[in-house]
Design an enzyme around this catalytic site. Sequence first.
Site, PDB file in Angstrom:
ATOM      1  N   SER A  52       0.827  -1.206   0.000  1.00  0.00           N
ATOM      2  CA  SER A  52       0.000   0.000   0.000  1.00  0.00           C
ATOM      3  C   SER A  52       0.866   1.263   0.000  1.00  0.00           C
ATOM      4  CB  SER A  52      -0.963  -0.057   1.184  1.00  0.00           C
ATOM      5  OG  SER A  52      -2.055   0.754   0.906  1.00  0.00           O
TER       6      SER A  52
ATOM      7  N   HIS B  84      -7.640  -5.687   0.925  1.00  0.00           N
ATOM      8  CA  HIS B  84      -6.419  -4.893   0.919  1.00  0.00           C
ATOM      9  C   HIS B  84      -5.534  -5.340   2.094  1.00  0.00           C
ATOM     10  CE1 HIS B  84      -4.187  -1.180   0.206  1.00  0.00           C
ATOM     11  NE2 HIS B  84      -4.205  -0.951   1.510  1.00  0.00           N
TER      12      HIS B  84
HETATM   13  C1  GTR Z   1      -5.317   4.345   2.250  1.00  0.00           C
HETATM   14  C2  GTR Z   1      -4.811   5.205   1.125  1.00  0.00           C
HETATM   15  C3  GTR Z   1      -4.160   4.323   0.114  1.00  0.00           C
HETATM   16  C4  GTR Z   1      -3.205   3.328   0.769  1.00  0.00           C
HETATM   17  C5  GTR Z   1      -3.683   2.815   2.114  1.00  0.00           C
HETATM   18  C6  GTR Z   1      -2.644   2.089   2.952  1.00  0.00           C
HETATM   19  O1  GTR Z   1      -6.089   4.999   3.165  1.00  0.00           O
HETATM   20  O2  GTR Z   1      -5.878   5.901   0.587  1.00  0.00           O
HETATM   21  O3  GTR Z   1      -3.514   5.093  -0.873  1.00  0.00           O
HETATM   22  O4  GTR Z   1      -1.936   3.829   0.859  1.00  0.00           O
HETATM   23  O5  GTR Z   1      -4.201   3.805   2.888  1.00  0.00           O
HETATM   24  O6  GTR Z   1      -1.469   2.496   3.042  1.00  0.00           O
HETATM   25  O7  GTR Z   1      -3.021   1.073   3.545  1.00  0.00           O
END
Ligand code: GTR
Length: 378
Positions: free
Chosen positions: A214, A356
Site C-alpha cells: 500500500s 487490501h
Molecule cells: C489508504 C490510502 C491508500 C493506501 C492505504 C494504505 O487509506 O488511501 O492510498 O496507501 O491507505 O497504506 O493502507
Amino acid sequence: MTSVNLHGETIEIPDPLTLSSGQKVVSVQDWQTKRRPELLELFRANIYGRAPVERPRNLKFEVVGVQKEAMNGAATRKQIKLSFSGPGGQGAINVLLFVPNRITGAAPCFVLINNRGAKHTDPTRQVQSPFWPAEDLIARGYAAAVFENADLDPDVDDGFKNGVHGLFDARDKPRAGDAWGTVAAWAWGASRVMDYLQTDAQIDARRVAIVGHSRGGKTALWAGAQDARFALVVANNSGSTGAALARGKQGEKIAKINSGFPHWFSANYKKFGDKESELPVDQHQLLALIAPRLLYIASATEDAWADPEAEFASGVAASPVYELFGRKGLSLNSLPKPETPLLDGHIGYHLRTGKHDLTPYDWARFMDFADRHLPRRL
Ligand code: GTR
C-alpha cells in the site's frame, strides 16, 4: 502518447519510449542516457519531490545484537542501527534481519518497508504476524530484513518538522514545490538499508528485493525506480501513485490522496487533482524506470480503492520498455483470474481473492517469482 485498455475504455497515456522532445527511444542507450534521467526528473519535480541528500557522509552502521540460534536454530538474528546526522540533528534506522543458517555463502534478501507498526516485526518471534512471515522466508532460503517507515518520518502531516525532513531540509527558506514528501523520505531510508546490506557478508547484495504494501508499495516503487541496486521491486496493493495508472483510474484519485495524505507527496503534485491528463507522466513510466530489473505487482479482488485493473494496465503499458531490453514484461495483456499468478515475464503479477492486505499467499508468490528469476551468483 500511447494507449492502453482500462475498464473497457481506451485510455491515452504518455509514451515511455518517446522523449519530451518528440524523439523516439530506439536503443537501450537512448533509454539509459536520455529517457530514464528525463523521467526520473519528471517524477521528482511533479510527484514525489526531491531528496536533498543521498548517502550522508556520516552514515554509520552498528550491529547492536546478534543471536545465532533464532527461530529454533533456523536463522541468525541481527539488529543493526544505522545512524546519521544533518543540520537539524541526529537520525537512526533500526534494521531487524534474519539470515538463514542453512545457506552457505551469501543469502538473497527480501527487505520489507513496514508501514503497519512494530507489532508486525517482533524480533523474539513470540508474535508471528502474517504481514511479515519471516519464518516462511527463512524456510525458503531468503534472508528477511525489515525497517519501520516511522524511523524515517512519522506518517502524519506535521509540516515536515519531524523525521529526516527536519534533519536535512533548509530552514531559512520557504519549502519548494518539489521538496520531498514523506513517501520520498521512506524511500530514501530503503536506500540507506541497502547501503548497509552491501557491507554485510552474509547478504548477497546483488539479490535484494524491496517490498512494500500500500503506502509502503508506493515507497518500494519510488525506491526501486531511483536505486538500481534493488534487483527486485515488489509493490503490493500499491494503488494510487503506486503501480496504478492515474489516467482512467477508479477508486482513489489524485485529488483524494492529496487531501487525505497531504504530506505523502510534493506540493507540486497538488496541482494535478482532477487534472490527471495534465501530468507529464503516468505511473506505468514509474514501473518502466525499474526495467530491466525484476518487478512484481500484486492486487487484491476487494481492493477497488487501489483499482487492480489500473495496477495491471500499468504493467502492460510498462512492458515495451522491458522489450527494448530484450526481456518480456508482463506475460499476458488481460487481467488474469484470481490465484493465477503470472510469473514468466520480468514483470510478475497476481490478483489475490480478498481484502487490501499483505498475506502469506502474497509472500509465497513473491518468492516463487524470485526463485525463478533471481539467479544464484556464486
Ligand atoms: C489508504 C490510502 C491508500 C493506501 C492505504 C494504505 O487509506 O488511501 O492510498 O496507501 O491507505 O497504506 O493502507
